[in-house]
Design a protein around this motif. Structure first.
Motif, PDB file in Angstrom:
ATOM      1  N   VAL A 145       0.990  -1.235  -0.076  1.00 36.07           N
ATOM      2  CA  VAL A 145      -0.054  -0.035   0.135  1.00 36.07           C
ATOM      3  C   VAL A 145       0.812   1.118   0.138  1.00 36.07           C
ATOM      4  CG1 VAL A 145      -1.656   1.411   1.104  1.00 36.07           C
ATOM      5  CG2 VAL A 145      -1.787  -1.179   1.244  1.00 36.07           C
ATOM      6  N   ASP A 146       0.792   2.078  -0.891  1.00 41.26           N
ATOM      7  CA  ASP A 146       1.579   3.353  -0.969  1.00 41.26           C
ATOM      8  C   ASP A 146       0.563   4.513  -1.141  1.00 41.26           C
ATOM      9  OD1 ASP A 146       0.203   2.981  -3.529  1.00 41.26           O
ATOM     10  OD2 ASP A 146       2.072   2.900  -4.718  1.00 41.26           O
ATOM     11  N   ALA A 147      -0.346   4.638  -0.384  1.00 41.09           N
ATOM     12  CA  ALA A 147      -1.393   5.765  -0.237  1.00 41.09           C
ATOM     13  C   ALA A 147      -0.610   6.383   0.615  1.00 41.09           C
ATOM     14  CB  ALA A 147      -2.627   5.219   0.342  1.00 41.09           C
ATOM     15  N   VAL A 148       0.140   6.362   1.350  1.00 39.32           N
ATOM     16  CA  VAL A 148       0.837   7.245   2.553  1.00 39.32           C
ATOM     17  C   VAL A 148       2.145   7.999   1.839  1.00 39.32           C
ATOM     18  CG1 VAL A 148       2.059   7.933   4.776  1.00 39.32           C
ATOM     19  CG2 VAL A 148      -0.145   6.293   4.484  1.00 39.32           C
ATOM     20  N   PRO A 197       6.536  14.550  -1.365  1.00 38.50           N
ATOM     21  CA  PRO A 197       7.415  14.723  -2.382  1.00 38.50           C
ATOM     22  C   PRO A 197       8.670  13.719  -2.604  1.00 38.50           C
ATOM     23  CG  PRO A 197       8.332  15.978  -0.273  1.00 38.50           C
ATOM     24  CD  PRO A 197       6.989  15.322  -0.157  1.00 38.50           C
ATOM     25  N   ALA A 198       9.287  13.969  -3.736  1.00 38.53           N
ATOM     26  CA  ALA A 198      10.245  12.888  -4.157  1.00 38.53           C
ATOM     27  C   ALA A 198      11.268  12.716  -3.008  1.00 38.53           C
ATOM     28  CB  ALA A 198      10.754  13.193  -5.570  1.00 38.53           C
ATOM     29  N   LYS A 199      11.821  13.634  -2.664  1.00 36.16           N
ATOM     30  CA  LYS A 199      12.796  13.369  -1.524  1.00 36.16           C
ATOM     31  C   LYS A 199      12.278  12.613  -0.428  1.00 36.16           C
ATOM     32  CE  LYS A 199      15.832  17.370  -2.625  1.00 36.16           C
ATOM     33  NZ  LYS A 199      16.496  18.768  -2.347  1.00 36.16           N
ATOM     34  N   GLY A 200      10.964  13.027  -0.080  1.00 42.84           N
ATOM     35  CA  GLY A 200      10.337  12.296   1.172  1.00 42.84           C
ATOM     36  C   GLY A 200      10.353  10.790   1.044  1.00 42.84           C
ATOM     37  N   ARG A 201       9.814  10.425  -0.318  1.00 45.79           N
ATOM     38  CA  ARG A 201       9.431   9.064  -0.848  1.00 45.79           C
ATOM     39  C   ARG A 201      11.006   8.451  -0.727  1.00 45.79           C
ATOM     40  NH1 ARG A 201       6.259  11.572  -4.469  1.00 45.79           N
ATOM     41  NH2 ARG A 201       7.812  11.228  -6.221  1.00 45.79           N
ATOM     42  N   ARG A 202      11.940   9.042  -1.140  1.00 46.54           N
ATOM     43  CA  ARG A 202      13.187   8.252  -1.291  1.00 46.54           C
ATOM     44  C   ARG A 202      13.681   7.978   0.289  1.00 46.54           C
ATOM     45  NH1 ARG A 202      18.595  10.169  -1.844  1.00 46.54           N
ATOM     46  NH2 ARG A 202      20.057   8.658  -2.658  1.00 46.54           N
ATOM     47  N   ILE A 212      14.814   4.162   4.634  1.00 48.53           N
ATOM     48  CA  ILE A 212      14.539   3.492   6.013  1.00 48.53           C
ATOM     49  C   ILE A 212      13.708   2.114   5.795  1.00 48.53           C
ATOM     50  CG2 ILE A 212      12.961   3.741   8.035  1.00 48.53           C
ATOM     51  CD1 ILE A 212      13.104   6.791   7.697  1.00 48.53           C
ATOM     52  N   SER A 213      12.782   1.978   4.943  1.00 47.41           N
ATOM     53  CA  SER A 213      12.238   0.552   4.825  1.00 47.41           C
ATOM     54  C   SER A 213      13.075  -0.548   4.179  1.00 47.41           C
ATOM     55  CB  SER A 213      11.189   0.991   3.538  1.00 47.41           C
ATOM     56  OG  SER A 213      10.072   1.659   4.158  1.00 47.41           O
ATOM     57  N   ILE A 227      14.634   4.386  -8.012  1.00 46.76           N
ATOM     58  CA  ILE A 227      13.485   4.126  -7.691  1.00 46.76           C
ATOM     59  C   ILE A 227      13.382   5.068  -6.306  1.00 46.76           C
ATOM     60  CG2 ILE A 227      12.965   1.765  -8.606  1.00 46.76           C
ATOM     61  CD1 ILE A 227      13.826   0.575  -6.038  1.00 46.76           C
ATOM     62  N   ASP A 228      11.889   5.247  -6.023  1.00 49.45           N
ATOM     63  CA  ASP A 228      11.558   5.968  -4.919  1.00 49.45           C
ATOM     64  C   ASP A 228      10.856   5.165  -3.768  1.00 49.45           C
ATOM     65  OD1 ASP A 228       9.211   5.916  -5.942  1.00 49.45           O
ATOM     66  OD2 ASP A 228       8.964   8.005  -5.974  1.00 49.45           O
TER      67      ASP A 228
END
Length: 222
Positions: A73-76, A81-86, A91-92, A198-199
């Protein structure tokens, strides 16, 4: 998504092994059904298919990481933004790498003695290898016969004594093998995230695609 151009040797071995396992399970199951129709039974069929299914599941886990086929699930994530997703992806993937490393340690420690090899010391991270241990190379499966072409194993793992059944070190070998592959695949994904290719770790939207397809069909017939 996560693989480089061309198919590496590891990819080929992985895919070939999965195909062989699927074929073997199908043949054994079919043969046992036929024999049962003639009031017979292949005694080792059930145990062998159980082990093969275990191989399939464990190897399939790393294969799904390579293909990006694990559902998520990638809703959150999409809210950032791109930097936050990366950053979240890094972390994951760090958690996944640590987890798979711990699984690899546990898998090795469980399997090693069955192959007359030492397990590791340390509760969480390996601090060395056991100084003394009880070899379990003589442990056999319940029903699976020992094939003739594996006769060389008797000298290595059973002090020259003939095996009546397949030694457990063979089916249990998938434990460290699959966890090593899983760790390798997560490291590959981590490198891709670090490079910015990838992000996110999971990019499979099979469920969403199927729902969209159903909606389209309902719209056509509505």
């Amino acid at each position: 998504m996560h693989s480089n151009k061309g198919t590496s040797l590891i990819d080929e071995i992985e895919e070939t092994l999965i195909a062989i396992i699927l074929g073997a399970m199908t043949l054994i199951t079919f043969a046992n059904v036929v024999v049962r129709q003639m009031d017979g039974n292949i005694l080792w069929a059930l145990e062998s298919t159980v082990f093969l299914f275990g191989w399939l599941v464990l190897l399939g886990a790393s294969y799904a990481v390579k293909k990006g086929a694990h559902l998520g699930v990638d809703a959150v994530i999409n809210l950032f933004p791109a930097k936050g997703r990366r950053a979240l992806a890094l972390i994951s993937i760090t958690i996944c790498i640590v987890f798979s490393f711990l699984m690899l340690k546990g898998a090795w420690d469980y399997w090693a003695n069955f192959a007359n090899l030492p397990g590791t010391n340390g509760r969480w991270f390996p601090l060395g290898f056991e100084d003394s241990f009880r070899g379990k190379g003589w442990y056999e499966t319940n029903d699976i016969p020992h094939p003739a072409f594996l006769g060389w194993m008797e000298g290595f793992f059973n002090e020259g004594v003939a095996y009546e059944k397949l030694p457990r070190l063979v089916p249990y070998m998938v434990l460290p093998l699959s966890m090593a592959l899983l760790l390798f695949r997560y490291i590959q994904v981590g490198v891709s995230v670090w490079r910015g290719d990838i992000d996110r770790i999971v990019a499979s939207h099979e469920v969403e695609d199927e729902i969209a397809e159903v909606r389209e069909r309902l719209g056509e017939h509505g």
